[in-house]
Every structure is written in structure tokens, then in C-alpha cells.
Motif scaffolding. Structure first.
Motif, mmCIF file in Angstrom:
data_model
loop_
_atom_site.group_PDB
_atom_site.id
_atom_site.type_symbol
_atom_site.label_atom_id
_atom_site.label_comp_id
_atom_site.label_asym_id
_atom_site.label_seq_id
_atom_site.Cartn_x
_atom_site.Cartn_y
_atom_site.Cartn_z
ATOM 1 N N THR A 122 -12.791 -19.890 -8.370
ATOM 2 C CA THR A 122 -13.717 -18.885 -8.940
ATOM 3 C C THR A 122 -14.876 -18.636 -7.981
ATOM 4 O O THR A 122 -15.718 -17.789 -8.242
ATOM 5 N N ASP A 123 -14.901 -19.385 -6.883
ATOM 6 C CA ASP A 123 -15.962 -19.227 -5.871
ATOM 7 C C ASP A 123 -15.397 -18.422 -4.702
ATOM 8 O O ASP A 123 -14.389 -18.813 -4.112
ATOM 9 N N LEU A 124 -16.015 -17.289 -4.394
ATOM 10 C CA LEU A 124 -15.434 -16.400 -3.378
ATOM 11 C C LEU A 124 -16.141 -16.471 -2.019
ATOM 12 O O LEU A 124 -15.952 -15.604 -1.172
ATOM 13 N N ALA A 139 -2.936 -12.877 -1.898
ATOM 14 C CA ALA A 139 -4.151 -13.155 -2.675
ATOM 15 C C ALA A 139 -4.225 -12.171 -3.832
ATOM 16 O O ALA A 139 -4.051 -10.964 -3.649
ATOM 17 N N TYR A 140 -4.468 -12.718 -5.026
ATOM 18 C CA TYR A 140 -4.580 -11.896 -6.237
ATOM 19 C C TYR A 140 -5.962 -12.144 -6.820
ATOM 20 O O TYR A 140 -6.310 -13.270 -7.175
ATOM 21 N N LEU A 141 -6.764 -11.093 -6.875
ATOM 22 C CA LEU A 141 -8.127 -11.241 -7.358
ATOM 23 C C LEU A 141 -8.316 -10.437 -8.633
ATOM 24 O O LEU A 141 -7.915 -9.271 -8.716
ATOM 25 N N ASN A 142 -8.898 -11.090 -9.631
ATOM 26 C CA ASN A 142 -9.058 -10.472 -10.943
ATOM 27 C C ASN A 142 -10.508 -10.643 -11.386
ATOM 28 O O ASN A 142 -11.047 -11.742 -11.329
ATOM 29 N N ASN A 143 -11.133 -9.539 -11.798
ATOM 30 C CA ASN A 143 -12.506 -9.596 -12.280
ATOM 31 C C ASN A 143 -12.547 -8.882 -13.622
ATOM 32 O O ASN A 143 -12.338 -7.671 -13.688
ATOM 33 N N GLY A 144 -12.741 -9.638 -14.701
ATOM 34 C CA GLY A 144 -12.665 -9.014 -16.023
ATOM 35 C C GLY A 144 -13.817 -9.404 -16.922
ATOM 36 O O GLY A 144 -14.484 -10.413 -16.705
ATOM 37 N N ARG A 145 -14.051 -8.594 -17.937
ATOM 38 C CA ARG A 145 -15.015 -8.969 -18.983
ATOM 39 C C ARG A 145 -14.509 -8.464 -20.323
ATOM 40 O O ARG A 145 -13.741 -7.493 -20.379
ATOM 41 N N GLU A 146 -14.906 -9.138 -21.399
ATOM 42 C CA GLU A 146 -14.444 -8.770 -22.729
ATOM 43 C C GLU A 146 -15.592 -8.887 -23.724
ATOM 44 O O GLU A 146 -16.353 -9.849 -23.697
ATOM 45 N N LEU A 147 -15.706 -7.886 -24.599
ATOM 46 C CA LEU A 147 -16.725 -7.880 -25.655
ATOM 47 C C LEU A 147 -16.021 -7.932 -27.012
ATOM 48 O O LEU A 147 -15.075 -7.185 -27.247
ATOM 49 N N VAL A 148 -16.470 -8.822 -27.883
ATOM 50 C CA VAL A 148 -15.929 -8.899 -29.248
ATOM 51 C C VAL A 148 -17.096 -8.862 -30.231
ATOM 52 O O VAL A 148 -18.034 -9.656 -30.112
ATOM 53 N N VAL A 178 -8.448 -5.299 -10.518
ATOM 54 C CA VAL A 178 -7.414 -6.136 -9.917
ATOM 55 C C VAL A 178 -7.256 -5.733 -8.455
ATOM 56 O O VAL A 178 -7.168 -4.542 -8.147
ATOM 57 N N ILE A 179 -7.234 -6.726 -7.586
ATOM 58 C CA ILE A 179 -7.002 -6.485 -6.158
ATOM 59 C C ILE A 179 -5.869 -7.396 -5.715
ATOM 60 O O ILE A 179 -5.832 -8.574 -6.079
ATOM 61 N N LEU A 180 -4.915 -6.846 -4.974
ATOM 62 C CA LEU A 180 -3.791 -7.642 -4.504
ATOM 63 C C LEU A 180 -3.528 -7.319 -3.032
ATOM 64 O O LEU A 180 -3.356 -6.155 -2.661
ATOM 65 N N VAL A 181 -3.541 -8.363 -2.221
ATOM 66 C CA VAL A 181 -3.316 -8.203 -0.773
ATOM 67 C C VAL A 181 -2.265 -9.222 -0.352
ATOM 68 O O VAL A 181 -2.337 -10.380 -0.770
ATOM 69 N N ASN A 182 -1.271 -8.794 0.428
ATOM 70 C CA ASN A 182 -0.350 -9.802 0.974
ATOM 71 C C ASN A 182 -0.121 -9.590 2.473
ATOM 72 O O ASN A 182 -0.533 -8.575 3.043
ATOM 73 N N SER A 183 0.529 -10.560 3.084
ATOM 74 C CA SER A 183 0.688 -10.561 4.545
ATOM 75 C C SER A 183 1.759 -9.588 5.025
ATOM 76 O O SER A 183 1.948 -9.402 6.224
ATOM 77 N N LEU A 184 2.464 -8.917 4.078
ATOM 78 C CA LEU A 184 3.479 -7.929 4.473
ATOM 79 C C LEU A 184 2.900 -6.506 4.478
ATOM 80 O O LEU A 184 3.645 -5.539 4.646
ATOM 81 N N GLY A 185 1.601 -6.412 4.272
ATOM 82 C CA GLY A 185 0.973 -5.091 4.345
ATOM 83 C C GLY A 185 0.588 -4.483 3.008
ATOM 84 O O GLY A 185 0.043 -3.376 2.953
ATOM 85 N N VAL A 186 0.874 -5.169 1.902
ATOM 86 C CA VAL A 186 0.444 -4.659 0.588
ATOM 87 C C VAL A 186 -1.066 -4.829 0.464
ATOM 88 O O VAL A 186 -1.605 -5.905 0.726
ATOM 89 N N SER A 194 -17.772 -4.445 -3.375
ATOM 90 C CA SER A 194 -17.121 -4.237 -2.075
ATOM 91 C C SER A 194 -16.609 -5.545 -1.466
ATOM 92 O O SER A 194 -15.652 -5.562 -0.719
ATOM 93 N N GLY A 195 -17.251 -6.669 -1.821
ATOM 94 C CA GLY A 195 -16.854 -7.943 -1.220
ATOM 95 C C GLY A 195 -15.526 -8.472 -1.716
ATOM 96 O O GLY A 195 -14.942 -9.361 -1.091
ATOM 97 N N PHE A 196 -15.038 -7.942 -2.844
ATOM 98 C CA PHE A 196 -13.813 -8.488 -3.432
ATOM 99 C C PHE A 196 -12.594 -8.295 -2.527
ATOM 100 O O PHE A 196 -11.818 -9.214 -2.318
ATOM 101 N N LYS A 197 -12.429 -7.082 -2.033
ATOM 102 C CA LYS A 197 -11.274 -6.787 -1.166
ATOM 103 C C LYS A 197 -11.356 -7.672 0.082
ATOM 104 O O LYS A 197 -10.356 -8.231 0.533
ATOM 105 N N ALA A 198 -12.570 -7.778 0.623
ATOM 106 C CA ALA A 198 -12.773 -8.599 1.828
ATOM 107 C C ALA A 198 -12.415 -10.060 1.553
ATOM 108 O O ALA A 198 -11.818 -10.739 2.399
ATOM 109 N N ALA A 199 -12.746 -10.555 0.350
ATOM 110 C CA ALA A 199 -12.430 -11.948 0.001
ATOM 111 C C ALA A 199 -10.916 -12.159 -0.041
ATOM 112 O O ALA A 199 -10.399 -13.176 0.435
ATOM 113 N N ALA A 200 -10.206 -11.181 -0.614
ATOM 114 C CA ALA A 200 -8.743 -11.289 -0.700
ATOM 115 C C ALA A 200 -8.122 -11.245 0.701
ATOM 116 O O ALA A 200 -7.218 -12.039 1.025
ATOM 117 N N GLU A 201 -8.613 -10.331 1.539
ATOM 118 C CA GLU A 201 -8.092 -10.222 2.922
ATOM 119 C C GLU A 201 -8.381 -11.508 3.704
ATOM 120 O O GLU A 201 -7.538 -12.001 4.460
#
Length: 446
Positions: free
Chosen positions: A70-72, A26-35, A157-165, A3-10
Motif C-alpha cells: 500500500t506504500d508507493l 503491476a496492477y494498481l487500484n485506488n478506490g473509495r466507498e461511501l455507505v 485502475v492502472i495496469l502495466v506489464n512488460s509486454l507493452g500493456v 499522476s504518480g500512480f502510472k509512474a509507480a506501476a511502471e
């Protein structure tokens, strides 16, 4: 979704506007990969990696500044905003910098299969083992399995901008690939197979193991072919490789920088009438699909070449502003550590209605091309290429014997103009795909 991710972007956008930015994103990306890599039935490597962070773009007096963290926490976000503002101060002004406004609608896509995360690691190891066993058991001449790999990942992926996106989505994918060698000594041949999907149930390790083994075994005993001009049939993997040479030239950025073969040709025939080339970021089941691009513009199907006629180019917000058009939803971001470039999503040639067998069956004498070396050496400006090649020689409509040590040469524009058959067997290799293609004439040297 934490829940904190959206708040961090805002929070980042708010801080940027308070610090005097005209616009911010603000563009926030949180990913993981397994190989998981299996060799001889045992796990050779298992790697689980995560990456998350926030990139902030600020626009001040037509100047763009970017920074990432990387620190939010609140302090770190304040610092990264300050850094972006300072970077904007050192940039050249450019009135075409822009951000998208909220769209009336975004594509509704099913991008998250919970089974990918829910499946046990043991199950995923077993998939790779099954693929390796099927390859080994296909033919006793399979001598080395270089790698049998299972891979999956998920992203929010979370994307927030000052035009209301204010947007977010979650996605996941899974995939497998295998590389192997048949024969040995003087006569050894390689084979591979790969498949990526949005759904775990769609992966077929049995098919992939057999396909890789078949590709290698059918090339054993290959000899040099002779120098000639003949019809060439591209298997879907090779056809997709050729599309990869064409793709960068269809970016508006390449056109604007004078680096595209297609500059000034919109509305003109540039390929065979059978050639229908599409980029579709909203493709159902597409591995590169998303409801919005790396700037928040909605993704969509963009028909680039229709019946051989060039229709348009791929745009992000910046290149679109330069050309006075709308973004095609192709602002692509590799991660939160970079700004959006123009790139492709699901980039593919639309299938025709004929089987590969029918297409090969009409060739009296020609080459079924299954492997090329040096595809990346094609000249992106002139389109000229010369590749090492191997495949199967076609005689009287039948694949008759393997050939290697050949070269095919020509110009990519000539190749796409000379397409005289398109298969129904569209196959994707990651985000790019093609069916079988036949080129009426190419120069082949032995």
C-alpha cells in the motif's frame, strides 16, 4: 487521476525486469466507498473508506511470484518486487503462466458519472430518507424498516506489464437498498428492494420504497401450500439467484478442476431453447463493465449458452493457455491484494418478448416464487438442491393467495431444461440479472 500512480506501476515493472524476471505486471487500484444508513429518518451510520495499493506479479523460469504493497514510494516498491521474486523462487514451475499482449482495441465505455462525486452528502441522505418514507407510507402494516441504505464508490485502475500493456480507466457506481418487515407477532413478512447504477439520476428511491413494501405486504396471511408437482414462475430476483448457482460451473477453471456440471458438454443442448445466457464485460450501463479485465485482456460479450446449446466457458489467460484458446476477458481481481481468478462480469439471461403478466396468465395452477432460503446450499457438482420457499399461489392465471413454509427440490440442470417462458423484464441485481422465468414442472412440498 494522481499522476504518480502510472509512474509507480511502471517503476515496479522496470525494477522486476532489472531483478531478473522474464515477465512482470503491476496492477494498481485506488478506490473509495461511501455507505449511508438511515433509520427512522435519522442517519444511523455513515462510512467513508478508501483503499489503494499495488500488486506485482513476476514470472521467472515459468514460476509465478506475487506480492502487494500500500506504500508507493520507491523504496517500498523495491522491497515488494524483491518479495515477489523470492516468492517465485518457491513456486512450482508451470509453462502455462502467461500475460496478455496489447490488444488492437479495447471497448469504449462511459463508466464515470461526475455527478456521483459532486452530489452533496445531504442529497444522498435525502435519497435514503425518501426511500424509507415511501415504504412507511405505502401501508400502515409496515412495522420495521431494518435498513434504508445509499451506497456509492469510485475506482481508478492502472495496469502495466512488460509486454507493452499500459492501461487505465476510472469508474463510479451508486446504489440503494432497503429491507423491511410488515405485520408483527405470528404474521410478519419481509420485503426488500435494491438497485445499482452507473448514473445517479437513474436511482429511484420512490419506486424502491414502494417495491419493498409491496413485496412484504402481499405475503401477509400466507399459509402452507400443499405438496404437488406444478409450474413455477420465478420472479427476476429468484431467477437471478438460480443463475448464481449455474455461474461457477461455467468457469473454465471449474471445468479443468473437474468441478463443473457442464464439463464435456460444449456443442450439446444443456438448457431449454429459450435459454440464452451471456457474460458481457463491455455491456453499456453494466455495473461490472470495464474496458479490460484484471490482467489487461479486453472485455467482450461471451455467449455461453445459445438457444439452449452450450457454446464455451469463461477464461482468464492461464485457463485459456491450458485449453489452447483465447482469454474471454474474465480474469477478475477483487483488489490489488490478489491475483486474477476466473470470474463473471455482467452475467445475465437475455430477455424474451413476453410480459410477466402474460407468463403468469397461462398458468392454471402453480407457484409464483418470490423468496427462497438456502440457495447457497445447492450442490455445485451434482446440481441437486432443496430450498425453503414462499410466494404467491397462481390459480387460473391470477396471483390468488400467499403461501409459505414450502420447499422446492430438484436439479439445476433439469430446471434450466424445463424453462418454457422467458419474460421481457430483465432486471439486474448488481452484476447478475434475469427476466421472469417459468419452469414447466417442479416438485413443491407443503
Amino acid at each position: 487521476m494522481e499522476s504518480g500512480f502510472k509512474a509507480a506501476a511502471e517503476n515496479a515493472v522496470q525494477k522486476a525486469m532489472s531483478a531478473g524476471a522474464d515477465m512482470a505486471e503491476a496492477y494498481l487500484n485506488n478506490g473509495r466507498e461511501l455507505v449511508i444508513e438511515v433509520r427512522n429518518g435519522a442517519v444511523e451510520t455513515m462510512k467513508l473508506a478508501g483503499d489503494r495499493g499495488l500488486g506485482i506479479r513476476v514470472f521467472q523460469s515459468d514460476r509465478l511470484g506475487f506480492a502487494f504493497t500500500t506504500d508507493l514510494n520507491d523504496t517500498a516498491i523495491g522491497e515488494v518486487v524483491g518479495q515477489a521474486i523470492a516468492n517465485a523462487g518457491n513456486a512450482e514451475p508451470d509453462p502455462r503462466h502467461a500475460l496478455p499482449r496489447p490488444s488492437a482495441s479495447y471497448p469504449r465505455l462511459d463508466l464515470y458519472d461526475p455527478l456521483i462525486k459532486a452530489a452533496t452528502v445531504e442529497h444522498k441522505i435525502e435519497l435514503a430518507r425518501t426511500m424509507e418514507n415511501e415504504a412507511r407510507n405505502y401501508d400502515q402494516r409496515i412495522s420495521v424498516i431494518e435498513s434504508a441504505t445509499y451506497q456509492d464508490g469510485e475506482v481508478e485502475v492502472i495496469l502495466v506489464n512488460s509486454l507493452g500493456v499500459s492501461l487505465q480507466y476510472s469508474g463510479a457506481y451508486c446504489g440503494m437498498y432497503i429491507d423491511l418487515v410488515a405485520g408483527g407477532g405470528e404474521d410478519s413478512q419481509t420485503g426488500f428492494a435494491m438497485d445499482y447504477s452507473l448514473h445517479l439520476k437513474d436511482l429511484d428511491p420512490v419506486r424502491l420504497g414502494k417495491e419493498a413494501a409491496h413485496r412484504a405486504v402481499r405475503m401477509l396471511g400466507a399459509k402452507r401450500g400443499s405438496t404437488t408437482q406444478a409450474a413455477v414462475v420465478l420472479d427476476p430476483y429468484i431467477a437471478t439467484g438460480f443463475l448464481g448457482v449455474v455461474a461457477p460451473a461455467l468457469s473454465a477453471e471449474a471445468v479443468q478442476k473437474g468441478r463443473s456440471l457442464f464439463a464435456g458438454k460444449v456443442g450439446q443442448p444443456v438448457a431449454s431453447e429459450l435459454f440464452n445466457l451471456v457474460d458481457d464485460g463491455a455491456l453499456a450501463e453494466g455495473i461490472a463493465s470495464a474496458p479490460f479485465d484484471g490482467e489487461g485482456a479486453p472485455t467482450a460479450e461471451t455467449v455461453l449458452i445459445k438457444n439452449g446449446v452450450l457454446q464455451c466457458f469463461l477464461h482468464n489467460t492461464y485457463t485459456a493457455a491450458k485449453d489452447g484458446v483465447s482469454s474471454t476477458g474474465n480474469g477478475i481481481r477483487g483488489s490489488f491484494k490478489g491475483t486474477p481468478e476466473v470470474g463473471y462480469t455482467n452475467f445475465f439471461l437475455q430477455p424474451g418478448n413476453r410480459s410477466a403478466e402474460q407468463i403468469i396468465g397461462e398458468v392454471k395452477s402453480g407457484l409464483y416464487l418470490t423468496e427462497v432460503m438456502g440457495l447457497h446450499t445447492a450442490n455445485p457438482i451434482s446440481g441437486d438442491f432443496s430450498f425453503g420457499a414462499s410466494g404467491l399461489w397462481i390459480e387460473n392465471g391470477k396471483l390468488s393467495y400467499p403461501v409459505r413454509g414450502m420447499a422446492v427440490a430438484g436439479n439445476i440442470m433439469e430446471v434450466i431444461k424445463n424453462v418454457d417462458a422467458v419474460g421481457s423484464d430483465l432486471q439486474f441485481f448488481g452484476g447478475k440479472g434475469s427476466p421472469t422465468l417459468r419452469i414447466s414442472r417442479m416438485s413443491i412440498s407443503g
